[in-house]
Design a protein around this motif. Sequence first.
Motif, short mmCIF file in Angstrom:
data_model
loop_
_atom_site.label_atom_id
_atom_site.label_comp_id
_atom_site.label_asym_id
_atom_site.label_seq_id
_atom_site.Cartn_x
_atom_site.Cartn_y
_atom_site.Cartn_z
N ALA A 33 0.83 -1.21 0.00
CA ALA A 33 0.00 0.00 0.00
C ALA A 33 0.87 1.26 0.00
O ALA A 33 0.52 2.25 -0.65
CB ALA A 33 -0.93 -0.01 1.20
N PRO A 38 -2.13 5.82 -5.12
CA PRO A 38 -3.58 5.61 -5.18
C PRO A 38 -4.10 5.77 -6.61
O PRO A 38 -3.80 6.76 -7.29
CB PRO A 38 -4.14 6.71 -4.29
CG PRO A 38 -3.01 7.16 -3.44
CD PRO A 38 -1.75 6.89 -4.22
N ARG A 40 -7.08 6.24 -7.40
CA ARG A 40 -8.15 7.23 -7.37
C ARG A 40 -7.67 8.58 -7.91
O ARG A 40 -8.37 9.24 -8.65
CB ARG A 40 -8.64 7.37 -5.94
CG ARG A 40 -9.74 8.35 -5.76
CD ARG A 40 -10.21 8.30 -4.29
NE ARG A 40 -11.19 9.29 -4.06
CZ ARG A 40 -10.95 10.53 -3.69
NH1 ARG A 40 -9.71 10.92 -3.51
NH2 ARG A 40 -11.92 11.39 -3.49
N TYR A 62 -14.33 6.99 -0.02
CA TYR A 62 -13.10 6.34 -0.46
C TYR A 62 -12.40 5.68 0.74
O TYR A 62 -11.99 4.51 0.66
CB TYR A 62 -12.17 7.35 -1.12
CG TYR A 62 -10.84 6.78 -1.52
CD1 TYR A 62 -10.73 6.01 -2.68
CD2 TYR A 62 -9.71 7.00 -0.77
CE1 TYR A 62 -9.51 5.48 -3.06
CE2 TYR A 62 -8.49 6.47 -1.14
CZ TYR A 62 -8.40 5.71 -2.28
OH TYR A 62 -7.19 5.17 -2.65
N GLU A 65 -14.33 2.63 1.95
CA GLU A 65 -14.11 1.49 1.06
C GLU A 65 -12.78 0.82 1.33
O GLU A 65 -12.67 -0.41 1.32
CB GLU A 65 -14.16 1.94 -0.40
CG GLU A 65 -15.54 2.29 -0.88
CD GLU A 65 -15.52 2.88 -2.29
OE1 GLU A 65 -14.49 2.76 -3.00
OE2 GLU A 65 -16.54 3.46 -2.69
N ARG A 66 -11.72 1.61 1.57
CA ARG A 66 -10.42 1.03 1.85
C ARG A 66 -10.44 0.25 3.16
O ARG A 66 -9.85 -0.84 3.25
CB ARG A 66 -9.33 2.11 1.94
CG ARG A 66 -9.14 2.94 0.67
CD ARG A 66 -8.68 2.21 -0.58
NE ARG A 66 -9.62 1.34 -1.23
CZ ARG A 66 -10.64 1.71 -2.02
NH1 ARG A 66 -10.86 2.98 -2.27
NH2 ARG A 66 -11.44 0.82 -2.56
N ASP A 69 -12.34 -2.94 2.53
CA ASP A 69 -11.51 -3.83 1.74
C ASP A 69 -10.48 -4.54 2.62
O ASP A 69 -10.26 -5.74 2.49
CB ASP A 69 -10.77 -3.07 0.63
CG ASP A 69 -11.69 -2.63 -0.49
OD1 ASP A 69 -12.84 -3.09 -0.57
OD2 ASP A 69 -11.23 -1.77 -1.29
N GLY A 70 -9.86 -3.79 3.51
CA GLY A 70 -8.86 -4.37 4.41
C GLY A 70 -9.47 -5.39 5.34
O GLY A 70 -8.90 -6.45 5.58
#
Length: 77
Positions: A33, A38, A40, A62, A65-66, A69-70
């Motif tokens: 990461a 990014p 985006r 955003y 969502e991250r 996702d994690g």
Amino acid sequence: MVLRHPWIAPELSQVGRTEQEWVAEMRPAFDEAARTPPLREASSPPRQDAHPRQIRDDDFAYGLERVLDGLAQGRTR
């Protein structure tokens, strides 16, 4: 380096893992990461003309969502 947070050790101990095990497992994802820019930013239009509320809402969505996702990735391991 091991981060010490008062909430993480008790949470991890409930699932039978130490903080060191969690950090060792997550380290590759953290490193990836940090290396990956990014997507985006590259795909989003300029935001100078956007309303500040829209920018905040977009940034929140955003970030959420991250985080999700994690969490989802952590459940698949």
